[in-house]
Design a protein around this motif. Structure first.
Motif, short mmCIF file in Angstrom:
data_model
loop_
_atom_site.label_atom_id
_atom_site.label_comp_id
_atom_site.label_asym_id
_atom_site.label_seq_id
_atom_site.Cartn_x
_atom_site.Cartn_y
_atom_site.Cartn_z
N GLN B 130 45.38 2.20 33.04
CA GLN B 130 46.21 2.83 32.00
C GLN B 130 47.50 2.03 31.83
OE1 GLN B 130 46.09 7.04 32.33
NE2 GLN B 130 47.97 7.38 31.17
N ILE B 132 50.96 1.83 30.55
CA ILE B 132 51.97 2.76 30.04
C ILE B 132 53.24 2.02 29.63
CG2 ILE B 132 53.13 4.96 30.52
CD1 ILE B 132 51.20 5.54 32.66
N ALA B 158 47.59 3.31 26.57
CA ALA B 158 48.30 4.57 26.38
C ALA B 158 49.64 4.39 25.67
CB ALA B 158 48.51 5.25 27.73
N SER B 163 55.00 11.94 28.79
CA SER B 163 54.48 12.00 30.16
C SER B 163 53.36 13.02 30.33
CB SER B 163 55.62 12.34 31.11
OG SER B 163 56.64 11.39 30.96
N GLN B 166 50.33 11.38 29.27
CA GLN B 166 49.94 10.35 30.24
C GLN B 166 49.17 10.98 31.39
OE1 GLN B 166 50.27 7.25 29.64
NE2 GLN B 166 52.02 7.01 28.26
N ILE B 178 47.68 1.69 37.13
CA ILE B 178 48.69 1.92 36.10
C ILE B 178 49.61 0.72 36.02
CG2 ILE B 178 50.90 3.15 35.78
CD1 ILE B 178 49.58 5.70 36.35
N ALA B 180 53.52 0.17 34.51
CA ALA B 180 54.67 0.81 33.86
C ALA B 180 55.93 0.16 34.41
CB ALA B 180 54.69 2.31 34.14
N LEU B 188 57.87 9.85 35.63
CA LEU B 188 56.52 10.41 35.55
C LEU B 188 56.28 11.32 36.76
CD1 LEU B 188 53.88 10.29 33.90
CD2 LEU B 188 53.13 8.43 35.38
#
Lengths: 142, 433
Positions: B130, B132, B158, B163, B166, B178, B180, B188
């Motif tokens: 994912q 982010i 995403a 959040s 997410q 992930i 980010a 998050l």
């Protein structure tokens, strides 16, 4: 044993109001309070309220830094010299405190004290002949 | 040990340097086709002569951000527009944007570096990844996207923010990895708690990639604890494509910088001479595998160092340390050079301190002052004034020991500092001049 709600506050316009609005909306009554301030730009407000657990929960939920602190509430007569007499007994019991504030009305007065090592101190206060109000009595002061 | 490209990643150093020299000469030839380098090198036609070894590198001129801005938009482009398939650019809020163009080869090369980086951190084609961060002109979105696809993992593009959504994506599709920015991971986590969820139990996370924002080892540790998995440091800059420049391997002992694609120097920002191995200086990079928009000795302004020694993973590409600051976000206060990272390093060691803080330079009583607003975590508040007062003094002393200036620490209510969007800008200069 009774609790007060202590709240961390920046010394800025409108910040105390954020706290009192939460209490107002939940119909919580403030019995007495005091407000401290440090040169660091922040302070702590201590609130004795009729529903401390609810107040703590709601304030925390609103993002406010709040804590429940155990305090003792000592009753006395509302007349000259009674605080002096009370303090002599506290001193006689060898007890120091950091925060204290009062309330009076209808011929009675109350002294609210935040004491370190409270459980031990409590016995010493009783031994010194002082009366400590139960939490039921404290929360129903009117 | 598993590698994405074993031969390239474990190439013996001598061979790696030879490859760099070959590719540098190709890059220089290519660069001459751009208006900027064409004029710079073209005056006498013979310059620069063929580079025989990397010692000769110092004869080449540096390229700076200002050069990119002054020659906006096409001054560094070596190919006709027909060949170009993508551009990425900065927002340009403080002048002309910095724009980088890519042809098909460049996108392919970047995607491969990104896939190599992810593989190096342990991402596999079985992962659900994912991403982010913002898609669009910001390179972290598409850069990772192409890398994840190249590697063959399932990508969830995403994008940044929202959040709650997410977390829903993570739970619906069993996200295992992930990417980010670090300050977002902390945010998050707060939302996980608000939703009464524990990311360690209620997700299938296996690893995190964090980058695009300088952060400290303490911050990384904190994120690892929150999510119960390793967080790998990612480094890149848009002028060098974006992410996929350097990445941590499973040993987390610094970031392997891909030396087949970039020629890397670390220089003293004042003298522009190389610093001794292991010492901190400014990172200077030359692209070695980019056709449309080659850059020669580009001054990144990022401060780091080479980590001496070999990595147990067997990769021969040198490791750089996490970025400790930028030559241009350093500020000087009462004669001391201070990097925001130094302040953050101290704050993140104190458990009571929240993730957000703000540095303001102010004039107080005609003196320059370093003012630091610090959030105290709600769960640490006990209603005790003495305790908070001691904490304030302790922070003051620790930061003074680190930056040599006594700061003014202001404790503020949690949530009262503006949340960082994108790269956290945390220094505000309000000094009277």
């Amino acid at each position: 044993m009774a609790y007060q709600v202590s709240v961390f506050l920046e010394n800025k316009i409108g910040h105390l109001e954020r706290v009192t609005t939460v209490l107002k909306d939940a119909d919580i009554n403030i019995l007495t309070m005091n407000l401290n301030h440090t040169p660091g730009g922040w302070g702590i407000v201590n609130l004795l309220v009729n529903k401390p657990e609810t107040a703590f929960r709601l304030l925390s939920g609103a993002g406010v830094s709040a804590a429940l602190r155990r305090i003792v509430v000592l009753p006395m007569e509302d007349k000259p010299g009674s605080l002096d007499g009370l303090l002599r007994k506290i001193a006689g019991a060898g007890i120091n405190f950091t925060t204290a504030y009062g309330r009076s009305g209808n011929g009675n007065a109350w002294f609210v004290v935040d004491i370190e090592d409270l459980p031990e101190a409590q016995q010493l206060l009783l031994d010194a002949g002082l009366e400590i109000l139960s939490d039921e009595v404290v929360y129903s002061l009117d | 040990m598993m590698y994405w490209e074993k031969e390239l990643e474990t190439l013996p150093v001598k061979g790696l340097r030879r490859l760099q020299v070959t590719r540098l000469n190709v890059t220089l030839e290519q660069a001459k086709r751009s208006p900027y380098y064409g004029e710079l090198f073209g005056g006498n036609g013979a310059f620069p002569e063929t580079i025989r070894d990397l010692e000769a590198l110092e004869k080449l001129p540096f390229t700076e951000k200002q050069h990119l801005r002054n020659n906006f938009p096409y001054g560094f482009l070596t190919l006709p527009p027909k060949e170009i398939i993508r551009l990425h650019s900065s927002s340009g809020t403080t002048g002309n944007p910095t724009v980088i163009f890519h042809n098909r080869h460049d996108i392919e090369s970047w995607s491969n570096l990104m896939a190599r980086s992810l593989f190096c951190a342990g991402v596999r084609d079985t992962d659900v990844f994912q991403n982010i961060v913002g898609y669009g002109l910001f390179t972290g979105g598409l850069g990772f996207q192409y890398g994840i696809e190249k590697l063959g993992a399932l990508s969830i593009p995403a994008g940044a923010g929202n959040s709650i959504r997410q977390i829903k994506l993570m739970r619906d599709y069993g996200t295992t990895a992930i990417h980010a920015i670090p300050s977002y991971m902390a945010r998050l986590y707060d939302v996980f708690l608000e939703e009464k969820l524990d990311p360690r139990k209620d997700t299938r996370l296996r690893l995190l990639c964090i980058g695009a924002e300088p952060h400290t080892e303490e911050q990384r540790q904190r994120i690892q604890e929150m999510f119960g998995v390793k967080a790998f440091n990612s480094f890149g800059l848009s002028e060098m494509n974006g992410p996929g420049v350097a990445f941590e391997c499973e040993y987390q002992t610094g970031l392997h910088i891909w030396e087949d694609a970039f020629l890397v120097e670390i220089v003293n920002p004042d003298t522009l001479q190389p610093v001794p191995e292991g010492e901190y200086g400014e990172l200077v990079m030359t692209t070695l595998d980019r056709e449309a928009n080659p850059l020669i000795r580009y001054r990144t302004r990022d401060i780091t160092r080479f980590i001496p020694g070999e990595c147990p993973c067997g990769r021969t590409h040198r490791r750089i340390d996490r970025i400790t600051g930028r030559t241009d976000d350093m500020f000087i206060l009462r004669g001391c050079n201070i990097f925001p990272m130094q302040v953050e390093g101290v704050l993140m060691k104190i458990p009571e301190v929240g993730d957000d803080y703000r540095i303001t330079l102010e004039t107080i009583n005609d003196q320059d002052a370093l003012v630091i607003d610090v959030e105290i975590r709600r769960e640490w508040f006990r209603g005790d004034m003495v305790y908070l007062d001691k904490l304030q003094k302790r922070l003051t002393h620790l930061i003074r020991d680190e930056v040599l200036v006594t700061p003014v620490i202001r404790l503020v209510e949690p949530g009262s500092l503006p949340k960082a969007e994108g790269k956290a800008v945390r220094v505000f200069d309000k000094r009277k001049r």
